[in-house]
Design a protein around this motif. Structure first.
Motif, PDB file in Angstrom:
ATOM      1  N   ASP A  55       0.823  -1.217   0.000  1.00  0.00           N
ATOM      2  CA  ASP A  55       0.000   0.000   0.000  1.00  0.00           C
ATOM      3  C   ASP A  55       0.861   1.272   0.000  1.00  0.00           C
ATOM      4  O   ASP A  55       0.613   2.219   0.752  1.00  0.00           O
ATOM      5  CB  ASP A  55      -0.938   0.011   1.214  1.00  0.00           C
ATOM      6  N   SER A  56       1.876   1.285  -0.868  1.00  0.00           N
ATOM      7  CA  SER A  56       2.762   2.452  -0.951  1.00  0.00           C
ATOM      8  C   SER A  56       2.143   3.616  -1.696  1.00  0.00           C
ATOM      9  O   SER A  56       2.651   4.741  -1.656  1.00  0.00           O
ATOM     10  CB  SER A  56       4.079   2.061  -1.637  1.00  0.00           C
ATOM     11  N   GLY A  57       1.057   3.362  -2.421  1.00  0.00           N
ATOM     12  CA  GLY A  57       0.464   4.426  -3.217  1.00  0.00           C
ATOM     13  C   GLY A  57       1.272   4.677  -4.476  1.00  0.00           C
ATOM     14  O   GLY A  57       2.006   3.821  -4.956  1.00  0.00           O
ATOM     15  N   GLU A  58       1.169   5.875  -5.020  1.00  0.00           N
ATOM     16  CA  GLU A  58       1.891   6.199  -6.254  1.00  0.00           C
ATOM     17  C   GLU A  58       3.391   6.213  -5.999  1.00  0.00           C
ATOM     18  O   GLU A  58       3.877   6.779  -5.012  1.00  0.00           O
ATOM     19  CB  GLU A  58       1.445   7.562  -6.779  1.00  0.00           C
ATOM     20  N   LEU A  59       4.142   5.554  -6.879  1.00  0.00           N
ATOM     21  CA  LEU A  59       5.595   5.487  -6.726  1.00  0.00           C
ATOM     22  C   LEU A  59       6.255   6.702  -7.348  1.00  0.00           C
ATOM     23  O   LEU A  59       5.961   7.076  -8.496  1.00  0.00           O
ATOM     24  CB  LEU A  59       6.144   4.216  -7.380  1.00  0.00           C
ATOM     25  N   ASN A  73       3.245   3.639 -12.800  1.00  0.00           N
ATOM     26  CA  ASN A  73       2.030   3.593 -11.975  1.00  0.00           C
ATOM     27  C   ASN A  73       0.825   3.087 -12.750  1.00  0.00           C
ATOM     28  O   ASN A  73      -0.081   2.470 -12.178  1.00  0.00           O
ATOM     29  CB  ASN A  73       1.766   4.960 -11.358  1.00  0.00           C
ATOM     30  N   ARG A  74       0.799   3.325 -14.072  1.00  0.00           N
ATOM     31  CA  ARG A  74      -0.259   2.738 -14.889  1.00  0.00           C
ATOM     32  C   ARG A  74      -0.137   1.213 -14.893  1.00  0.00           C
ATOM     33  O   ARG A  74      -1.135   0.495 -14.758  1.00  0.00           O
ATOM     34  CB  ARG A  74      -0.147   3.287 -16.312  1.00  0.00           C
ATOM     35  N   ALA A  75       1.098   0.716 -14.997  1.00  0.00           N
ATOM     36  CA  ALA A  75       1.329  -0.730 -14.958  1.00  0.00           C
ATOM     37  C   ALA A  75       0.904  -1.312 -13.613  1.00  0.00           C
ATOM     38  O   ALA A  75       0.299  -2.388 -13.538  1.00  0.00           O
ATOM     39  CB  ALA A  75       2.796  -1.036 -15.230  1.00  0.00           C
ATOM     40  N   ILE A  76       1.196  -0.587 -12.542  1.00  0.00           N
ATOM     41  CA  ILE A  76       0.792  -1.042 -11.205  1.00  0.00           C
ATOM     42  C   ILE A  76      -0.722  -1.147 -11.114  1.00  0.00           C
ATOM     43  O   ILE A  76      -1.269  -2.125 -10.581  1.00  0.00           O
ATOM     44  CB  ILE A  76       1.335  -0.076 -10.130  1.00  0.00           C
ATOM     45  N   SER A  77      -1.405  -0.156 -11.639  1.00  0.00           N
ATOM     46  CA  SER A  77      -2.867  -0.141 -11.578  1.00  0.00           C
ATOM     47  C   SER A  77      -3.477  -1.272 -12.385  1.00  0.00           C
ATOM     48  O   SER A  77      -4.375  -1.985 -11.909  1.00  0.00           O
ATOM     49  CB  SER A  77      -3.389   1.195 -12.086  1.00  0.00           C
ATOM     50  N   VAL A  78      -2.973  -1.477 -13.612  1.00  0.00           N
ATOM     51  CA  VAL A  78      -3.523  -2.514 -14.483  1.00  0.00           C
ATOM     52  C   VAL A  78      -3.291  -3.896 -13.893  1.00  0.00           C
ATOM     53  O   VAL A  78      -4.172  -4.772 -13.932  1.00  0.00           O
ATOM     54  CB  VAL A  78      -2.914  -2.407 -15.896  1.00  0.00           C
ATOM     55  N   ALA A  79      -2.096  -4.113 -13.324  1.00  0.00           N
ATOM     56  CA  ALA A  79      -1.761  -5.423 -12.775  1.00  0.00           C
ATOM     57  C   ALA A  79      -2.269  -5.617 -11.351  1.00  0.00           C
ATOM     58  O   ALA A  79      -2.132  -6.710 -10.784  1.00  0.00           O
ATOM     59  CB  ALA A  79      -0.243  -5.624 -12.795  1.00  0.00           C
ATOM     60  N   ALA A  80      -2.853  -4.580 -10.762  1.00  0.00           N
ATOM     61  CA  ALA A  80      -3.332  -4.624  -9.372  1.00  0.00           C
ATOM     62  C   ALA A  80      -2.212  -5.049  -8.427  1.00  0.00           C
ATOM     63  O   ALA A  80      -2.428  -5.797  -7.474  1.00  0.00           O
ATOM     64  CB  ALA A  80      -4.534  -5.563  -9.249  1.00  0.00           C
ATOM     65  N   PHE A  81      -1.024  -4.533  -8.694  1.00  0.00           N
ATOM     66  CA  PHE A  81       0.125  -4.826  -7.824  1.00  0.00           C
ATOM     67  C   PHE A  81      -0.035  -4.066  -6.521  1.00  0.00           C
ATOM     68  O   PHE A  81      -0.203  -2.840  -6.515  1.00  0.00           O
ATOM     69  CB  PHE A  81       1.416  -4.414  -8.531  1.00  0.00           C
ATOM     70  N   ASP A  82       0.004  -4.802  -5.394  1.00  0.00           N
ATOM     71  CA  ASP A  82      -0.268  -4.161  -4.103  1.00  0.00           C
ATOM     72  C   ASP A  82       0.913  -4.196  -3.133  1.00  0.00           C
ATOM     73  O   ASP A  82       0.787  -3.746  -1.998  1.00  0.00           O
ATOM     74  CB  ASP A  82      -1.492  -4.800  -3.447  1.00  0.00           C
ATOM     75  N   GLY A  83       2.060  -4.730  -3.561  1.00  0.00           N
ATOM     76  CA  GLY A  83       3.240  -4.734  -2.703  1.00  0.00           C
ATOM     77  C   GLY A  83       3.236  -5.785  -1.620  1.00  0.00           C
ATOM     78  O   GLY A  83       4.062  -5.732  -0.708  1.00  0.00           O
ATOM     79  N   LYS A  84       2.330  -6.763  -1.683  1.00  0.00           N
ATOM     80  CA  LYS A  84       2.360  -7.838  -0.690  1.00  0.00           C
ATOM     81  C   LYS A  84       3.673  -8.608  -0.786  1.00  0.00           C
ATOM     82  O   LYS A  84       4.266  -8.715  -1.867  1.00  0.00           O
ATOM     83  CB  LYS A  84       1.167  -8.768  -0.886  1.00  0.00           C
ATOM     84  N   ALA A  85       4.118  -9.133   0.329  1.00  0.00           N
ATOM     85  CA  ALA A  85       5.428  -9.784   0.392  1.00  0.00           C
ATOM     86  C   ALA A  85       5.555 -10.870  -0.666  1.00  0.00           C
ATOM     87  O   ALA A  85       4.711 -11.769  -0.748  1.00  0.00           O
ATOM     88  CB  ALA A  85       5.664 -10.369   1.774  1.00  0.00           C
ATOM     89  N   GLY A  86       6.592 -10.762  -1.495  1.00  0.00           N
ATOM     90  CA  GLY A  86       6.867 -11.759  -2.517  1.00  0.00           C
ATOM     91  C   GLY A  86       6.210 -11.476  -3.852  1.00  0.00           C
ATOM     92  O   GLY A  86       6.532 -12.151  -4.846  1.00  0.00           O
TER      93      GLY A  86
END
Length: 523
Positions: A55-59, A73-86
Motif C-alpha cells: 500500500d505504498s500508493g503512487e511510486l 504507476n499505470r502498470a501497477i494499476s492494471v496489474a493490481a500490484f499491491d506490494g504484498k510480500a513476494g
C-alpha cells in the motif's frame, strides 16, 4: 559512494582431476562470481529492482520524470500490484528510464517481513535475474523508510541471492557459466547496511564450504582430504587447526573411531578447529559426523539409489567446519571448538565385522551390532575427545544418523535430543530464525535399548533415533549436551528457495546462530 563487497574470496575445492591418494589436489578457489556494492544513491544498471512496501500508493523515485511515473504507476494499476510480500511486477523498456527492465518486488509490511522470507525473496530474485541477460542489477530499498528494517531486509535478501547462486561444477569439463551479475544495493545508510551484508557474506561462505565438502564424491573427499581442505580454509582466518592421523587416533585409544575405517586404505582422522573469539576458558564444542562415504561396511547398502548419495554422510562434519568458518569470518566473540571424526567404512579382509567388540576412548567397550550404524561409533570418540581434551561448557553434536528420524519427522525438522533446557531453548530459537528447525524428542525411558550381551553397549537398538542418542549420551558424561539428527536434510534433489540442486549446507546457519545465542545467555 559505493564499496565493493567481493563475493569471490571464499574457499572451494579446485582442480579438474582428483586421485584417491592425492591430498595436494584439494586447494582453495572462488565459490561464486556474483559481486555486491552498497550505495546511498541511484546507479545505472541493466535492471532496476524496487522494493515496494504494501500500500505504498503512487511510486515516485528520484530521477523519474512524469512520463516514467505515469508508465510505472499505470502498470501497477492494471496489474493490481499491491506490494504484498513476494509479489512481483516486471515492466519492460520503461518509458524515460535507462533501465532495460524494472522489477517491482513487494515486501509487505517491512516490520513484519521475517529474515527467512526476505532470504527466500532474494533467492527468487536471483533465479529471476539469472533468466535474463542482465549483467548489472540495482536494488532500490529506500521506500522502506525505517532504517533498521531497511538494512535488515537488504542484508537478508543479499544473503538469499548468494546462497542460490552457488554451483558445484568442478567435475564438469565444460561447466555452464556461473551467475556473475554485479548488484548495487541502494540503502538508507551505507555504513550500517554494509556491516550487516558482510556478516551475511561470512555466513554464506561457511555454507558454501559445507556444501562443497558434502558434494565431494567419496574418492575425493576421503578423511585426509577432508581434514586438509578444512585446514586450508580455516587457518588463514585465524582458526587453530589440529589434525590427528590414524596412528594418533589409535594411540589415544579411540578404537571406536579407528575401527570403522580399519578395512580401508584411507584410515580414520580427527579434525579439531578452535576459534578463540574471546577469553573464555571453557569453549563451546561442536562435534560433527564425518563419515566421508558410507558403504554400510559388511552390512552393505544394497540399493543403488541409496548408496549413490552416501558421500553426503559427512554433512554433519561439513556443517561444523562451515560454522567455525562463519563464526571466524564474523569475528564472533565466542570461544568455539569444532571436532570432526573422519572415517570411511570400506570392505576388505581387515574390515570390521558384525559382532566385533571395540574399545572407545573412555575405555568402555562396544559390540558392533551393525557395521552400517558407524556414525555413532565415530561420534562416540569425537564427543569423548571433546569432553576429555577440550573441557567444554557444552557439547552439541550433529549427524546424518538414522533413517528412523526421517520416518518420525521427515525433513521439515531435525530431531533434537537433550536434557539441558537452555540448550534446547536456544537451539529451537536458532532453528526458527534460519528455518533449520529442530524438534525435541524424548530420552527418558530408553536407557536399556543399547544394552549388549557381551560388551558395555551395542551400536544398535530400537527405536532407532533414540538408540543413537542414548548411545551417544554416555560419552558426553556430565557436560551439558545435545544431539541433532539431521538425516534427510543434507541434499536437495532439485533447486528450491535458497538451495541450488545438491548439498544444502544444512546445519551451518543453525549452529552459527545457536553459538551466538547460547554465548549471549551464558554471559
Amino acid at each position: 559512494m559505493k564499496t565493493l563487497l567481493a563475493l569471490s574470496i571464499g574457499a572451494v575445492l579446485a582442480g579438474s582431476t582428483l586421485l584417491s591418494t592425492s591430498v595436494s589436489a584439494v586447494t582453495p578457489a572462488p565459490y561464486i562470481h556474483t559481486q555486491f556494492s552498497v550505495t546511498e544513491s541511484m546507479q545505472q544498471a541493466d535492471l532496476l529492482v524496487v522494493l515496494v512496501p504494501e500500500d505504498s500508493g503512487e511510486l515516485r523515485l528520484s530521477g523519474w520524470d512524469r512520463a516514467s511515473r505515469n508508465h510505472i504507476n499505470r502498470a501497477i494499476s492494471v496489474a493490481a500490484f499491491d506490494g504484498k510480500a513476494g509479489s512481483q511486477l516486471e515492466i519492460v523498456a520503461p518509458v524515460g528510464l535507462n533501465y532495460g527492465r524494472v522489477l517491482l518486488l513487494g515486501v509487505g509490511n517491512p516490520a513484519e517481513l521475517t529474515r527467512v522470507k526476505a532470504e527466500d525473496m532474494g533467492a527468487s530474485l536471483s533465479s529471476w535475474v539469472n533468466g535474463t541477460k542482465a549483467e548489472t542489477v540495482h536494488v532500490h530499498s529506500q521506500l522502506i523508510a525505517n532504517a533498521s528494517d531497511n538494512h535488515r531486509i537488504t542484508a537478508a535478501m543479499s544473503h538469499g541471492v548468494e546462497l542460490r547462486n552457488y554451483r558445484f561444477d568442478r567435475f564438469k569439463s565444460q561447466p555452464d557459466e556461473r551467475p556473475a551479475q554485479r548488484y548495487s544495493w541502494q540503502v538508507a545508510l551505507a555504513t550500517d547496511a554494509r556491516a550487516q551484508i558482510e556478516q551475511k557474506q561470512a555466513l554464506a561462505q561457511g555454507v558454501f564450504t559445507a556444501r562443497e565438502l558434502t558434494n565431494l564424491p567419496g574418492s575425493s573427499g576421503y578423511p585426509e582430504a577432508f581434514a586438509n581442505f578444512a585446514k586450508a580454509v580455516l587457518e588463514p582466518m585465524g582458526v587453530e587447526v589440529t589434525i590427528l592421523g590414524p596412528e594418533q587416533v589409535k594411540a589415544l585409544g579411540m578404537g571406536s573411531l579407528y575401527g570403522v575405517s580399519q578395512g580401508s586404505d584411507m584410515k580414520a582422522h580427527l579434525l579439531v578447529a578452535r576459534w578463540r573469539g574471546n577469553n573464555d576458558e571453557a569453549p563451546i564444542a561442536l562435534v560433527g559426523k564425518g563419515n566421508t562415504f558410507d558403504t554400510g561396511g559388511y552390512n552393505l547398502k544394497t540399493q543403488a539409489a541409496s548408496i549413490l548419495r552416501m558421500h553426503t554422510d559427512k554433512a554433519g562434519g561439513a556443517a561444523v567446519v562451515g560454522a567455525i568458518q562463519a563464526l571466524a569470518g564474523q569475528k564472533a566473540e565466542a570461544h568455539v571448538v569444532g571436532v570432526v571424526p573422519l572415517s570411511i567404512n570400506m570392505i576388505s579382509g581387515t574390515a570390521q565385522l558384525p559382532g566385533d567388540v571395540v574399545t572407545a576412548g573412555d575405555g568402555s567397550t562396544i559390540e558392533i551390532g551393525n557395521t552400517d550404524a558407524e556414525g555413532r561409533l565415530i561420534l562416540a570418540d569425537g564427543i569423548w575427545y571433546a569432553r576429555e581434551h577440550i573441557k567444554p561448557r557444552a557439547i552439541v553434536d550433529i549427524a546424518t544418523l538414522t533413517g528412523a528420524k526421517v520416518g518420525a519427522l521427515g525433513t521439515s525438522y531435525s530431531a533434537l535430543f537433550t536434557k539441558d533446557q537452555q540448550i534446547e531453548t536456544t537451539l529451537r530459537e536458532a532453528g526458527e530464525l534460519v528455518q533449520e528447525r529442530v524438534w525435541p524428542m524424548p530420552l527418558d525411558g530408553y536407557d536399556t535399548i543399547v544394552r549388549s550381551r557381551i560388551a558395555d553397549r551395542i551400536n544398535t537398538g530400537s527405536p532407532g533415533a533414540q538408540a543413537g542418542a542414548i548411545f551417544l549420551q554416555h560419552f558426553a558424561g556430565d557436560i551439558p549436551w545435545a544431539h541433532i539428527d539431521m538425516a534427510g536434510d543434507a541434499f536437495n534433489a532439485s533447486a528450491s528457495g535458497i538451495h541450488p540442486e545438491g548439498s544444502s549446507g544444512y546445519g551451518v546457519r543453525l549452529l552459527t546462530e545457536w553459538v551466538k545465542l547460547f554465548q549471549a545467555q551464558q554471559n
